[in-house]
Design an enzyme around this catalytic site. Structure first.
Site, PDB file in Angstrom:
ATOM      1  N   HIS A   1       0.808  -1.221   0.000  1.00 43.37           N
ATOM      2  CA  HIS A   1       0.000   0.000   0.000  1.00 43.37           C
ATOM      3  C   HIS A   1       0.841   1.271   0.000  1.00 43.37           C
ATOM      4  CE1 HIS A   1       0.443  -0.084   4.515  1.00 43.37           C
ATOM      5  NE2 HIS A   1       0.469   1.210   4.320  1.00 43.37           N
TER       6      HIS A   1
ATOM      7  N   SER B   1       4.208   2.276   8.297  1.00 43.09           N
ATOM      8  CA  SER B   1       3.774   1.321   7.278  1.00 43.09           C
ATOM      9  C   SER B   1       4.959   0.717   6.536  1.00 43.09           C
ATOM     10  CB  SER B   1       2.849   2.011   6.274  1.00 43.09           C
ATOM     11  OG  SER B   1       1.611   2.307   6.857  1.00 43.09           O
ATOM     12  N   GLY B   2       4.889  -0.577   6.297  1.00 47.62           N
ATOM     13  CA  GLY B   2       5.950  -1.265   5.575  1.00 47.62           C
ATOM     14  C   GLY B   2       7.111  -1.698   6.440  1.00 47.62           C
TER      15      GLY B   2
ATOM     16  N   ASP C   1      -0.795  -7.612   1.367  1.00 40.55           N
ATOM     17  CA  ASP C   1      -0.139  -6.290   1.437  1.00 40.55           C
ATOM     18  C   ASP C   1       1.370  -6.463   1.622  1.00 40.55           C
ATOM     19  OD1 ASP C   1       0.308  -3.597   1.589  1.00 40.55           O
ATOM     20  OD2 ASP C   1      -0.552  -3.339   3.589  1.00 40.55           O
TER      21      ASP C   1
ATOM     22  N   GLY D   1       3.276   6.296   8.938  1.00 42.65           N
ATOM     23  CA  GLY D   1       4.718   6.474   8.770  1.00 42.65           C
ATOM     24  C   GLY D   1       5.491   5.229   9.131  1.00 42.65           C
TER      25      GLY D   1
END
Length: 821
Positions: A621, A769-770, A675, A767
Site C-alpha cells: 500500500h 507502514s511497511g 499487502d 509512517g
C-alpha cells in the site's frame, strides 16, 4: 467642488477663508505593495539592502513609480515611494514597495480601495500603457508606530506633508528619513530546498527586529518557532512576534502573532506556512524589559497542491501542510466517493482549529465546508462524527491573513443498514465479503450484491472487487484477481477447485501444503500420493521432513544435510548492548535491518526491512499512486539503512536508489489483503555493525500467540501527531487471529497477523507502514514475523495493529528474488 481640490496646502486664500469650516482635513497614509518584473532577474546581492546592486536596481525602477502615479487620477495626492526588498518571482523579479499619500478622507478612501489595474493609466499625451510588470498588488497600511519603525520611518511621517517636499527631492525613493538601522535591525535570509536557516535573538539591543525570509520560486516558507521568551502575557502592546505572508509588515497579511505566555521546550511553539516564497518575521519589545529570547528556523518546502477526487473505503483528509499551520490565501476542493454503490460515508472530525475567535458564530474568514455546511469553530465530542451520502464535496478556504493549525478528518465507508466493516450488507442483514460483490454470483437473497455492477469489455473478466482483468489470466496457478474470483469457471480445466474458487494444478494437491481454506486439497490423500512435508513440518533441502518446531537457525543441526543451519547470516545485532505510539527511542544498532524509504520532496514516507544485500520487504500500500504523487515510480525513492536519527542527515547511513518495485499480484487495496512488496536495490549494500539483514522465516515457522515481539519505525507518535525524529521501538504481543477477527468483524484474512496491546497505548501508526515486526527465536536470531499494514486508528482500545503475515509469502519471496533471500 472645493472638497476635491487637487491638494490641500495650496488652496486659494479666499476659498480657504470661505470654506474653512467645511473643507475636509487632509490625512497622511501609506499603501504597501509588490509588483513583478518578468524582464528582470533576482540575485543574492539584491537581498542585501546595503549593496551597490540594490541601490542601482532601485534607481533603475524610479521611473516606474513616477509613471504609475503621475498617470493616475490621484497623482496630486502622491508624495513619494520607497523600495524595501526584492525577491525571486514566478517569472522574474518581485519588488516590494510603499507609497505615501496625503489627501482628504473621502479621496483617501477612494485611493485605498483602488486596485493596481486602476492605477495603471495611459501615460500623458501618448497611447502607451505602463504594462512592463505583472502580478501587482497593493494594500492600505495600518497606522501604527511598529509599521513605520520597521520601514525605517519616524512616526511623525504620519503628519501632514506639503507637496513641495516631493519637489525638493525628485528622486525621493530611498531618500528622506527612510534609513534602515534607525531603530530596527534587519536580516535577509535565503534557504534552498533541503537546508534549514536559523533565526535567533538573544539580549536584543534595539526595540525592533525583522527577518526577511526567502526560498526558491515554486516553494513555500515553513517557519518553526522553537522558543519564545519575553512576550507580555495577554498583551501585544509591548512584546510581540509577528509573521507576515509578505515582505512588508501589512496588518492584513499577518499569518500569526504571538503575545502570550513565554514558552520553550522540545515541542515547537508553532509551525507556520506561507502561501508564496517569502515571509517577514518581526519582533518588537519594551526597552524596560531585557533578555528577550527568540529561536526558530525556516526551510523551503515544495508548494503542494490540495483537493482532488478520492475513491476509497477509508482514509484521512487534512488542511495543507497539517499539522503545520495552513497557508493563507488557499482554496481546496475534494470530492469523496465510496468504491461501491449503496454505501454511506462516516466522517470523524479529529481536529478543527480554523476560526480566529471560538466565540464567533459565523465563519467569515477561514472555513471548511462539508456537504454544504461551513465549519470553523472547535466541534463538541457529540458532533465529531457525522454521516454523509456519496459523493461528498469538501471545500476549504482561507483568506490572506491569520492562519491556524487547520483540520484533520478521518472517513470510512459503511453500509447504511448497519455496521459491516470491510463487508457488504445484504437486504436481509447478512454480511458478505467484498470480494463476492459484482462477481457474477448472487450471494444476497435479494441479489443486491450484483444489482449495480459495471460490465467489463470483451476479452476481460470481472474480479470480485469490481476490477476488470484480461481474460487470458483465467485458470492459471497464480491468480490475478485479488480474490481469485476469475477462477470460478475453471472447474473443467483445474485439477482441484477450492470452495473460494482458487484453481489448483495437480502438483498442488496432496503435496502436504494447505492451499484451500477448508483443507480440501489435502483431504482423502493416501500415503502413495503424499509428497513433501505436512504444513507444520520443516522441509530440508534433500526433501526430508523435520517435525521439530522452528528448527531453522537455532544453532542445532536438525536436517541430515544441515540445510536448516545454512543461510543463517541474518537476524543479529552486533552493536546491541545491554514513535511508534507508546514506544521508546531505540539505541543505535538495535535494529540494523530497519530501513527508511524516502522521497526527495516529501522525506520519510514508509518503513521497510533489509532481508539481503539487494532486497527490501515493505507493504504494497506504500506504492499506490495518488492523484498528485506517483508512489509506484521506483526512481522517486531512496532507501536509508543504518540510520537512527531522522533530523541529522545521513550520518553514515547507507543510501541506495531503488531499481524496481514488485507488488504481490493479488494485493487488494480495499481489503489490504496480500499487502506485501519487494524492492530491489540499485546496488548491493555492505553489512556492518549498523546494517544487517533480518531472517525470513520458513513457511512452516510458527509465531505463538502471546509471544512478545518488537515493532520499529519513525512513524507519528500519536494519531494526529508528527513523525518521530529518532527511531522508535515498542514491544507488542502476538494476538490470536480469531480474537482479532472478532474485534475487526472478520476483516483479518489468513494472510494477516495481529499484534499489540488490547488495552491500547502501544501500536504502530502512520509512517511506520511497511516496517518490520520481528521476534527473537531460540537461536538468538531475529525473524521477520510481520509487515506493518493497517489498523483502526493508532493504539486504541481493542484495536490492535494488523500486519502482513510473512510466513504466508516465504515461497513467493524466494521465487521473486531467485533464491537471493
Amino acid at each position: 467642488m472645493l472638497g476635491l481640490l487637487p491638494f490641500c496646502p495650496f488652496a486659494a486664500a479666499i476659498a480657504l477663508t470661505l470654506h474653512y469650516l467645511t473643507s475636509p482635513p487632509c490625512s497622511v497614509f501609506f499603501l504597501g505593495g509588490s509588483v513583478e518584473f518578468p524582464n528582470l532577474s533576482f540575485s543574492s546581492e539584491l537581498a542585501d539592502s546595503t549593496s551597490p546592486q540594490f541601490r542601482l536596481q532601485v534607481q533603475a525602477l524610479n521611473h516606474y513609480f513616477t509613471e504609475l502615479h503621475a498617470s493616475s487620477p490621484w497623482s496630486s495626492y502622491y508624495l513619494r515611494s520607497g523600495i524595501t526588498a526584492f525577491s525571486e518571482g514566478v517569472e522574474g523579479l518581485n519588488v516590494f514597495y510603499w507609497s505615501k499619500f496625503s489627501a482628504p478622507d473621502n479621496v483617501a478612501m477612494e485611493i485605498q480601495r483602488s486596485s493596481p489595474e486602476r492605477l495603471q493609466r495611459r501615460l500623458p499625451g501618448t497611447n502607451k500603457v505602463v504594462r512592463d510588470s505583472r502580478n501587482e498588488q497593493n494594500y492600505y497600511m495600518e497606522q501604527d508606530d511598529d509599521l513605520l519603525h520597521l520601514l525605517g520611518l519616524d512616526p511623525d511621517d504620519f503628519e501632514s506633508e506639503e507637496k513641495s517636499d516631493k519637489n525638493k527631492n525628485p528622486n525621493s525613493i530611498q531618500s528622506g528619513k527612510w534609513q534602515l538601522g534607525f531603530q530596527v535591525m534587519s536580516f535577509d535570509l535565503y534557504a534552498k530546498y533541503g537546508n534549514n536557516r536559523t533565526l535567533s535573538l538573544v539580549s536584543p539591543k534595539k526595540p525592533y527586529y525583522q527577518w526577511r525570509l526567502r526560498v526558491p520560486s515554486g516553494h513555500v516558507v515553513r517557519l518553526v518557532i522553537l522558543t519564545l521568551h519575553g512576550a507580555t502575557p495577554g498583551s501585544c502592546t509591548a512584546h510581540k512576534l509577528s509573521a507576515y505572508d509578505f515582505l512588508l509588515p501589512l496588518q492584513n497579511k499577518i499569518i500569526a502573532r504571538w503575545c502570550g505566555l513565554p514558552i520553550s521546550g522540545s515541542s515547537p511553539v508553532m509551525k507556520l506556512t506561507s502561501s508564496g516564497n517569502v515571509m517577514l518575521v518581526t519582533f518588537s519589545f519594551s526597552r524596560q524589559r531585557d533578555g528577550a529570547i527568540f529561536k526558530a528556523y525556516f526551510q523551503a518546502i515544495p508548494k503542494a497542491g490540495c483537493g482532488g477526487s478520492i475513491s476509497s473505503w477509508n482514509g484521512s483528509i487534512s488542511s495543507p501542510y497539517y499539522p503545520s499551520y495552513y497557508p493563507p490565501n488557499i482554496d481546496c476542493t475534494w470530492t469523496l466517493r465510496v468504491p461501491l454503490p449503496g454505501y454511506l460515508i462516516s466522517m470523524t472530525i479529529v481536529t478543527m482549529d480554523i476560526q480566529d475567535s471560538p466565540s464567533s458564530d459565523g465563519c467569515e474568514k477561514d472555513w471548511l465546508d462539508i456537504g454544504g455546511v461551513k465549519l470553523c469553530n472547535p466541534v463538541s465530542d457529540s458532533n465529531k462524527k457525522r454521516v454523509y451520502s456519496s459523493p461528498l464535496s469538501l471545500h476549504f478556504h482561507s483568506d490572506e491573513s491569520l492562519t491556524h493549525k487547520g483540520f484533520y478528518l478521518l472517513y470510512r465507508a459503511f453500509s447504511p443498514e448497519g455496521t459491516c466493516p470491510r463487508q457488504f450488507r445484504c437486504g436481509d442483514g447478512r454480511c458478505i465479503p467484498l470480494r463476492k460483490v459484482c462477481d457474477g454470483v448472487k450471494d444476497c437473497s435479494d441479489g443486491r450484491d450484483e444489482a449495480k455492477c459495471s460490465t467489463c469489455q470483451p476479452g476481460e473478466v470481472l474480479c470480485g472487487n469490481g476490477q476488470c482483468k484480461p481474460q487470458g489470466s483465467q485458470c492459471v496457478t497464480q491468480s490475478v484477481c485479488a480474490d481469485s474470483s476469475e477462477e470460478g469457471t475453471c472447474g473443467g480445466k483445474c485439477y482441484h477447485v477450492c470452495p473460494n474458487k482458487v484453481c489448483l494444478p495437480k502438483s498442488s494437491v496432496c503435496d502436504g501444503i494447505l492451499d484451500c481454506k477448508d483443507r480440501s486439497d489435502e483431504l482423502n490423500c493416501t500415503r502413495s500420493y503424499l509428497k513433501g512435508c505436512s504444513s507444520s513440518s520443516y522441509k530440508c533441502a534433500n526433501g526430508k521432513c523435520v517435525s521439530k518446531s522452528n528448527p531453522e537457525c537455532d544453532g542445532v543441526k536438525d536436517c541430515y544435510d544441515g540445510s536448516d543451519e545454512l543461510r543463517c547470516g541474518c537476524g543479529t545485532r552486533p552493536r546491541k548492548r545491554t514513535k511508534i505510539v507508546g514506544g521508546t527511542d531505540a539505541v543505535a544498532g538495535s535494529w540494523p535491518w530497519q530501513v527508511s524509504l524516502q522521497m526527495d520532496r516529501y522525506g520519510h514516507v514508509c518503513g521497510a526491512t533489509l532481508v539481503s544485500n539487494r532486497w527490501l520487504i515493505s507493504a504494497a500500500h506504500c506504492f499506490q499512486d495518488s492523484d498528485a504523487i506517483k508512489y509506484s515510480d521506483a526512481r522517486a525513492w531512496r532507501a536509508y539503512m543504518g540510520m537512527r536519527v531522522m533530523t541529522t542527515g545521513s550520518h553514515g547511513a547507507a543510501i541506495r536508489l531503488i531499481r524496481r518495485i514488485l507488488l504481490h499480484p493479488q494485493y487488494d487495496q480495499f481489503t489490504s489483503d496480500y499487502d506485501i512488496a519487494l524492492l530491489e536495490l540499485s546496488a548491493p549494500v555492505f553489512f556492518n555493525d549498523l546494517v544487517q539483514p533480518v531472517c525470513i522465516p520458513a513457511s512452516s515457522h510458527t509465531f505463538t500467540t502471546g509471544t512478545s515481539c518488537y515493532v520499529t519505525g519513525w512513524g507519528v507518535l500519536m494519531e494526529d501527531g508528527e513523525l518521530a525524529s529518532r527511531l522508535q521501538e515498542a514491544s507488542v504481543k502476538i494476538i490470536n487471529r480469531n480474537t482479532c477477527n472478532k474485534l475487526y468483524d472478520d476483516a483479518v484474512t489468513p494472510r494477516m497477523l495481529c499484534a499489540g496491546n488490547l488495552q491500547g497505548g502501544v501500536d504502530a501508526c502512520q509512517g511506520d507502514s511497511g516496517g518490520p515486526l520481528v521476534c527473537l527465536e531460540r537461536g538468538k536470531r531475529w525473524f521477520l514475523a510481520g509487515i506493518v499494514s493497517w489498523g483502526e486508528g493508532c493504539a486504541r482500545l481493542n484495536r490492535p495493529g494488523v500486519y502482513t503475515q510473512v510466513v504466508k509469502f516465504t515461497d513467493w519471496i524466494h521465487q521473486q528474488t531467485k533464491g537471493q533471500v
